[in-house]
Structures are given as C-alpha cells and as structure tokens.
Design a protein around this motif. Sequence first.
Motif, PDB file in Angstrom:
ATOM      1  N   ARG A 120       5.560  -3.588  -3.432  1.00 21.25           N
ATOM      2  CA  ARG A 120       7.067  -4.016  -2.828  1.00 21.25           C
ATOM      3  C   ARG A 120       7.630  -4.978  -3.907  1.00 21.25           C
ATOM      4  O   ARG A 120       8.965  -4.505  -3.955  1.00 21.25           O
ATOM      5  N   VAL A 121       7.233  -5.560  -4.567  1.00 22.10           N
ATOM      6  CA  VAL A 121       7.934  -6.552  -5.499  1.00 22.10           C
ATOM      7  C   VAL A 121       8.241  -5.774  -6.732  1.00 22.10           C
ATOM      8  O   VAL A 121       9.395  -5.806  -7.044  1.00 22.10           O
ATOM      9  N   ALA A 122       7.445  -4.823  -6.896  1.00 19.09           N
ATOM     10  CA  ALA A 122       7.783  -4.165  -8.264  1.00 19.09           C
ATOM     11  C   ALA A 122       8.836  -2.954  -7.888  1.00 19.09           C
ATOM     12  O   ALA A 122       9.886  -2.888  -8.807  1.00 19.09           O
ATOM     13  N   SER A 123       8.765  -2.260  -6.735  1.00 19.87           N
ATOM     14  CA  SER A 123       9.729  -1.484  -6.172  1.00 19.87           C
ATOM     15  C   SER A 123      11.192  -2.110  -6.400  1.00 19.87           C
ATOM     16  O   SER A 123      12.157  -1.691  -6.887  1.00 19.87           O
ATOM     17  N   GLU A 124      11.295  -3.381  -5.645  1.00 21.89           N
ATOM     18  CA  GLU A 124      12.529  -4.122  -5.493  1.00 21.89           C
ATOM     19  C   GLU A 124      13.004  -5.035  -6.927  1.00 21.89           C
ATOM     20  O   GLU A 124      14.209  -4.797  -6.916  1.00 21.89           O
ATOM     21  N   LEU A 125      11.904  -5.094  -7.861  1.00 17.62           N
ATOM     22  CA  LEU A 125      12.652  -5.409  -9.232  1.00 17.62           C
ATOM     23  C   LEU A 125      12.656  -4.388  -9.995  1.00 17.62           C
ATOM     24  O   LEU A 125      13.154  -4.820 -11.358  1.00 17.62           O
ATOM     25  N   GLY A 126      12.260  -3.040  -9.787  1.00 18.34           N
ATOM     26  CA  GLY A 126      12.410  -2.134 -10.638  1.00 18.34           C
ATOM     27  C   GLY A 126      11.147  -2.372 -11.690  1.00 18.34           C
ATOM     28  O   GLY A 126      11.640  -1.837 -13.159  1.00 18.34           O
ATOM     29  N   LEU A 127      10.273  -2.832 -11.458  1.00 18.39           N
ATOM     30  CA  LEU A 127       8.985  -2.799 -12.439  1.00 18.39           C
ATOM     31  C   LEU A 127       8.159  -1.650 -12.216  1.00 18.39           C
ATOM     32  O   LEU A 127       8.068  -1.129 -10.980  1.00 18.39           O
ATOM     33  N   VAL A 128       7.117  -1.579 -13.172  1.00 16.28           N
ATOM     34  CA  VAL A 128       5.826  -0.473 -12.889  1.00 16.28           C
ATOM     35  C   VAL A 128       4.898  -1.147 -11.879  1.00 16.28           C
ATOM     36  O   VAL A 128       4.615  -2.597 -12.183  1.00 16.28           O
ATOM     37  N   PHE A 129       4.233  -0.607 -11.168  1.00 17.55           N
ATOM     38  CA  PHE A 129       3.039  -1.067 -10.462  1.00 17.55           C
ATOM     39  C   PHE A 129       1.824  -0.544 -10.677  1.00 17.55           C
ATOM     40  O   PHE A 129       2.036   0.886 -10.440  1.00 17.55           O
ATOM     41  N   GLU A 130       0.713  -1.189 -10.953  1.00 18.23           N
ATOM     42  CA  GLU A 130      -0.419  -0.536 -10.976  1.00 18.23           C
ATOM     43  C   GLU A 130      -1.558  -0.974 -10.107  1.00 18.23           C
ATOM     44  O   GLU A 130      -1.611  -2.246 -10.097  1.00 18.23           O
ATOM     45  N   GLU A 131      -2.140  -0.236  -9.252  1.00 17.77           N
ATOM     46  CA  GLU A 131      -3.131  -0.618  -8.094  1.00 17.77           C
ATOM     47  C   GLU A 131      -4.483  -0.611  -8.886  1.00 17.77           C
ATOM     48  O   GLU A 131      -5.057   0.536  -9.106  1.00 17.77           O
ATOM     49  N   GLY A 132      -4.624  -1.873  -9.163  1.00 20.13           N
ATOM     50  CA  GLY A 132      -6.109  -2.160  -9.934  1.00 20.13           C
ATOM     51  C   GLY A 132      -7.464  -1.346  -9.480  1.00 20.13           C
ATOM     52  O   GLY A 132      -8.067  -0.784 -10.085  1.00 20.13           O
ATOM     53  N   ASP A 133      -7.371  -1.366  -7.876  1.00 21.64           N
ATOM     54  CA  ASP A 133      -8.362  -0.894  -7.384  1.00 21.64           C
ATOM     55  C   ASP A 133      -8.727   0.775  -7.582  1.00 21.64           C
ATOM     56  O   ASP A 133      -9.724   1.290  -7.810  1.00 21.64           O
ATOM     57  N   SER A 134      -7.578   1.447  -7.986  1.00 22.19           N
ATOM     58  CA  SER A 134      -7.554   2.710  -8.392  1.00 22.19           C
ATOM     59  C   SER A 134      -8.444   3.123  -9.504  1.00 22.19           C
ATOM     60  O   SER A 134      -8.727   4.126  -9.901  1.00 22.19           O
ATOM     61  N   TYR A 135      -8.507   2.154 -10.449  1.00 24.54           N
ATOM     62  CA  TYR A 135      -9.149   2.166 -11.715  1.00 24.54           C
ATOM     63  C   TYR A 135     -10.723   1.848 -11.962  1.00 24.54           C
ATOM     64  O   TYR A 135     -11.520   2.036 -12.693  1.00 24.54           O
TER      65      TYR A 135
END
Length: 193
Positions: free
Chosen positions: A23-38
């Motif tokens: 949510r924070v990344a989306s609202e601030l226009g930043l890239v988000f990486e879900e660490g668990d997916s790695y």
Amino acid sequence: MTANTVFFITGVSGTGKSTIGERVASELGLVFEEGDSYHPAASVEKMSAGIPLEDADRWDWLTRLNKIAKDHLANDQSAIISCSALKASYRAILCEGLSKELTGRQAEEKKIPLAKSVQSNVRFIYLHGSSDTIGQRLKQRQHFFVGDDMLKSQFSTLEVPNKDEAFFVDVSQSVDEVVEICKTFISSVIDAT
C-alpha cells in the motif's frame, strides 16, 4: 521524490509487512518487492510443513534480497522490500555493499549502529506488536507461513533492532494508521536527501 533509498519493512510474520509495504509503495509511487516470493522452493516447503527455517536456510535468500536492493539503487529507483529480518546478522547481509561509507558487516564489526552506517541508501521500518495481537491477526488470514509454532519460533529468533537502527511502528493501530505513519517517515527520508 528524487533520492534513491531502499526501505526494508521488517517484523515477524503477521505484522502486515506485505500489506503495509504494498500500500505504501502504491500510494508513494515506489517499487514494491515481496521478500517472501524470493524464498527458494526448499524453504517454502519447510515453512509450508510448519518447520521453522534455520540460519543456513536464510543466507541465500537474504543475499538475493540484497542484490535486488542493489539493482533498484543502480537503476535509480527507490523501493520497498518486505523481509522479516529477524536478526542483526540478517539485517547486515541486507545492507552489505549498499553504503558509501561502511557495509553492514563492517558496521556490525565496529559496533556502529546500522542506520548510521548506511546513511541515506537504506532504512529499516520495524513493525512490532505483542504476540497476542499478532497471533490474532494470523488466525484471520490464510498464509503458507502461518502457525503457532512458526510464530513462537520467530519471536524466539527475533533480535529487536535498536531505535537508532530502525523506525518503529506499533501494529496494534489500524492498517490505515500504520500506512500513514510509514508514508510520512519514508517521505521525510527521501525529501531530506
């Protein structure tokens, strides 16, 4: 926002790292990486079976997240990465090579607080709450890492960062409140650099 910073949103399972980070990344226009997916397949299999990960299971994963952070900075991007980062040694790996002054391991060896060693390149946001609060949250959702034993294991492994190493956010507040607190902090860091 022009400065490049990687923000690791950390804490035990159930604190809302993914929800808050996305949510924070989306609202601030930043890239988000879900660490668990790695996580490698073997680690996912262990966690799915309710078997807590050991340090040896985490090293490659942490090194991979560190590379992802480096790639975002090299590509002139700020990013938010969710990662439990339960121990100081894990946080040191995440920071390795990201500081112009000292790497995470060098800072640890010299007993310099991590936040001071990495300056504006990396920040940790530590989401925290009581085991009761987090346990209740986990019971309300489906996630392949969830389980009472897993949560106990995470709390027993947890090395709480110092206040000068991470920005603390209490997750007993609503998700909206936590998102706003994180957004304010991230904006202040980026705007100050």
